[in-house]
Design an enzyme around this catalytic site. Sequence first.
Site, PDB file in Angstrom:
ATOM      1  N   GLY A 267     -56.186  51.868  67.572  1.00 25.47           N
ATOM      2  CA  GLY A 267     -57.010  51.660  68.746  1.00 25.47           C
ATOM      3  C   GLY A 267     -58.497  51.567  68.516  1.00 25.47           C
ATOM      4  O   GLY A 267     -59.240  51.233  69.447  1.00 25.47           O
ATOM      5  N   GLU A 304     -52.948  54.764  62.440  1.00 28.97           N
ATOM      6  CA  GLU A 304     -52.319  53.451  62.644  1.00 28.97           C
ATOM      7  C   GLU A 304     -53.326  52.370  63.035  1.00 28.97           C
ATOM      8  O   GLU A 304     -53.148  51.693  64.049  1.00 28.97           O
ATOM      9  CB  GLU A 304     -51.259  53.548  63.746  1.00 28.97           C
ATOM     10  CG  GLU A 304     -50.136  54.522  63.478  1.00 28.97           C
ATOM     11  CD  GLU A 304     -49.181  54.662  64.673  1.00 28.97           C
ATOM     12  OE1 GLU A 304     -49.503  54.177  65.769  1.00 28.97           O
ATOM     13  OE2 GLU A 304     -48.113  55.247  64.487  1.00 28.97           O
ATOM     14  N   GLY A 306     -55.009  48.824  63.294  1.00 29.35           N
ATOM     15  CA  GLY A 306     -54.567  47.442  63.136  1.00 29.35           C
ATOM     16  C   GLY A 306     -55.775  46.523  63.201  1.00 29.35           C
ATOM     17  O   GLY A 306     -56.271  46.018  62.201  1.00 29.35           O
ATOM     18  N   ARG A 307     -56.294  46.364  64.423  1.00 26.16           N
ATOM     19  CA  ARG A 307     -57.440  45.489  64.665  1.00 26.16           C
ATOM     20  C   ARG A 307     -58.631  45.811  63.751  1.00 26.16           C
ATOM     21  O   ARG A 307     -59.273  44.902  63.226  1.00 26.16           O
ATOM     22  CB  ARG A 307     -57.877  45.674  66.124  1.00 26.16           C
ATOM     23  CG  ARG A 307     -58.986  44.761  66.568  1.00 26.16           C
ATOM     24  CD  ARG A 307     -59.541  45.233  67.939  1.00 26.16           C
ATOM     25  NE  ARG A 307     -58.494  45.492  68.891  1.00 26.16           N
ATOM     26  CZ  ARG A 307     -57.991  44.581  69.724  1.00 26.16           C
ATOM     27  NH1 ARG A 307     -58.460  43.361  69.725  1.00 26.16           N
ATOM     28  NH2 ARG A 307     -57.027  44.911  70.563  1.00 26.16           N
ATOM     29  N   ARG A 343     -56.295  35.273  72.826  1.00 27.61           N
ATOM     30  CA  ARG A 343     -57.080  36.411  73.334  1.00 27.61           C
ATOM     31  C   ARG A 343     -58.057  36.048  74.454  1.00 27.61           C
ATOM     32  O   ARG A 343     -58.120  36.776  75.452  1.00 27.61           O
ATOM     33  CB  ARG A 343     -57.792  37.144  72.183  1.00 27.61           C
ATOM     34  CG  ARG A 343     -56.817  37.742  71.151  1.00 27.61           C
ATOM     35  CD  ARG A 343     -57.496  38.697  70.174  1.00 27.61           C
ATOM     36  NE  ARG A 343     -57.936  39.889  70.855  1.00 27.61           N
ATOM     37  CZ  ARG A 343     -59.169  40.117  71.265  1.00 27.61           C
ATOM     38  NH1 ARG A 343     -60.125  39.258  71.009  1.00 27.61           N
ATOM     39  NH2 ARG A 343     -59.453  41.224  71.909  1.00 27.61           N
ATOM     40  N   CYS A 381     -52.717  21.737  78.454  1.00 26.16           N
ATOM     41  CA  CYS A 381     -52.820  21.378  79.870  1.00 26.16           C
ATOM     42  C   CYS A 381     -52.866  22.618  80.754  1.00 26.16           C
ATOM     43  O   CYS A 381     -51.948  22.884  81.533  1.00 26.16           O
ATOM     44  CB  CYS A 381     -51.624  20.532  80.258  1.00 26.16           C
ATOM     45  SG  CYS A 381     -51.283  19.293  79.026  1.00 26.16           S
ATOM     46  N   GLU A 382     -53.909  23.406  80.597  1.00 30.40           N
ATOM     47  CA  GLU A 382     -54.114  24.600  81.424  1.00 30.40           C
ATOM     48  C   GLU A 382     -55.589  24.902  81.416  1.00 30.40           C
ATOM     49  O   GLU A 382     -56.211  24.842  80.359  1.00 30.40           O
ATOM     50  CB  GLU A 382     -53.434  25.825  80.784  1.00 30.40           C
ATOM     51  CG  GLU A 382     -52.007  25.981  81.137  1.00 30.40           C
ATOM     52  CD  GLU A 382     -51.559  27.436  81.113  1.00 30.40           C
ATOM     53  OE1 GLU A 382     -52.391  28.329  81.345  1.00 30.40           O
ATOM     54  OE2 GLU A 382     -50.377  27.634  80.871  1.00 30.40           O
ATOM     55  N   TYR A 410     -54.447  39.976  65.973  1.00 30.81           N
ATOM     56  CA  TYR A 410     -53.966  39.471  67.264  1.00 30.81           C
ATOM     57  C   TYR A 410     -54.356  37.998  67.456  1.00 30.81           C
ATOM     58  O   TYR A 410     -54.590  37.551  68.574  1.00 30.81           O
ATOM     59  CB  TYR A 410     -54.462  40.358  68.419  1.00 30.81           C
ATOM     60  CG  TYR A 410     -54.088  41.805  68.207  1.00 30.81           C
ATOM     61  CD1 TYR A 410     -52.747  42.204  68.290  1.00 30.81           C
ATOM     62  CD2 TYR A 410     -55.047  42.763  67.876  1.00 30.81           C
ATOM     63  CE1 TYR A 410     -52.390  43.526  68.055  1.00 30.81           C
ATOM     64  CE2 TYR A 410     -54.689  44.089  67.635  1.00 30.81           C
ATOM     65  CZ  TYR A 410     -53.364  44.465  67.733  1.00 30.81           C
ATOM     66  OH  TYR A 410     -53.000  45.757  67.495  1.00 30.81           O
TER      67      TYR A 410
HETATM   68  C1  LIG Z   1     -50.878  48.354  68.759  1.00 26.50           C
HETATM   69  C2  LIG Z   1     -50.651  49.682  68.200  1.00 26.50           C
HETATM   70  C3  LIG Z   1     -51.467  50.163  67.160  1.00 26.50           C
HETATM   71  C4  LIG Z   1     -52.634  49.386  66.609  1.00 26.50           C
HETATM   72  O1  LIG Z   1     -53.666  49.284  67.519  1.00 26.50           O
HETATM   73  P1  LIG Z   1     -55.083  48.669  67.071  1.00 26.50           P
HETATM   74  O2  LIG Z   1     -55.865  48.659  68.320  1.00 26.50           O
HETATM   75  O3  LIG Z   1     -54.811  47.306  66.554  1.00 26.50           O
HETATM   76  O4  LIG Z   1     -55.655  49.545  66.022  1.00 26.50           O
HETATM   77  C5  LIG Z   1     -51.174  51.387  66.618  1.00 26.50           C
HETATM   78  N1  LIG Z   1     -50.133  52.128  67.073  1.00 26.50           N
HETATM   79  C6  LIG Z   1     -49.340  51.706  68.077  1.00 26.50           C
HETATM   80  C7  LIG Z   1     -48.219  52.567  68.519  1.00 26.50           C
HETATM   81  C8  LIG Z   1     -49.568  50.473  68.673  1.00 26.50           C
HETATM   82  O5  LIG Z   1     -48.798  50.074  69.679  1.00 26.50           O
END
Ligand SMILES: *Cc1c(COP(=O)(O)O)cnc(C)c1O
Length: 452
Positions: A267, A304, A306-307, A343, A381-382, A410
Amino acid sequence: MSGRSKAMKSPYADFERPPGFVYRAARKSARLVSDYVLFCEDVPLPKLAARFGTPLYVYSTSTIRARLAAFEKAFRGFPHTVCYSVKANSNLSVLRLLAHEGCGFDVVSGGELERVLAADRHAAKKTVFSGVGKTRSEITSALKAGILIFNVESESELSVLAECAGKLRKTACVALRVNPDVAADTHPYIATGLHKHKFGVPIDRARDLYAKAAAAKHLRVAGVSVHIGSQITDASPFREAMARVTELVKDLRFDGHNINYVDTGGGLGIAYDEAENDFDGYVADYARAVTQPLRGLNVHLLLEPGRSIAGPAGVLLTSVLYKKQNDGKRFLIVDAAMNDLIRPALYGAHHEIVPVVQSGPQKTSGDLAKKETADVVGPICESGDFFARDRELPEVKEGDQLAILDTGAYGMALASNYNSRPRPAEVLVAKNSVKVIRHRETVQQLLQNERV
Ligand SMILES: *Cc1c(COP(=O)(O)O)cnc(C)c1O
């Protein structure tokens, strides 16, 4: 593209994403002013566009490494495992790169688990399985693979997990994903930490469910997990969530459970509208917010992100097909579309867009290129098919290329085939080496599962 000058800071530094994407001066001739060309590491982006076509996703190895390293550094004083969230960018080469750096993984489907195992067959022991709707077959595959822990999201899922583990005569390690009821300032589609959201179990019901889990023969209670949302740039909701988790861990231990892991979820947001100038410091602040409430608990952290790992490590290269004006409103129609990068359409997200070649300051006036204001739109087409609205950009011509920045997370992961558009190719750059990590899709591939 030779004649690069390291000493000269480019006038476009605000649009750079170091260390991966930086402008370098390229002198056209002795007499003329320099152009600035956007590079991915040591490779000029126009060269990649010419070689592989557009739209094209380009990722920087050193950026991915540097961002993972920032997490490792910030959390070094605390036992932890970074479990990269696969859904942000699930390309096999990206996963393998991270696995080689010692990273674990967070998966949310059986498909993502297969990707992780294909990238590194030893990765299961560092893999956590999250998600609100795991099927029996996905759970069974994860049990067979021997993953580290299941983040369970409901009482019913606990029973299904116990049943699947029983059939295989295995024991599943379990954390309950609790919903801490913490508000985070982000887009409503990616906020997940309030009780009105579908995720997790309410934190005040958790003790009951832990008791049920502990009583199940094939389950072993091992942790607590949370994930309060995505693109959160303020540390305080993380701190607040961890404070609530800390209370829960104490209660659970009082109840006799063995809680070894706390999974903080992902997150952490990124700065889409500017260059980050101190990512290490930013992650260090996040680490402080997360770990302070947990001090003395003696738990192993699972992170965890990701982004925040993959986002600034990628750009989407696209070419300007047409320029047009309707009653004074200007449009740049590019060859990428919302199917390639959704996005902006889905979240109203902002991405910086820059020409891959920009002229340097004029010799006499010092001025940069003339600007013009336009919508940058795709061919679909949107009216939702846009990348930017009323954006002031340096003037570009038809045929010029643009880079849409911070699209490493993403981006391709959410790409679709809407309008029967094959998905883009992806390349991974490391210094001056370029690897195609996914070929451009073909229309034949789109048709192959269909029958007439
Ligand atoms: C999407 C997600 C993440 C990653 O979130 P980011 O904002 O990309 O860091 C981590 N854990 C869970 C359970 C998620 O659903």
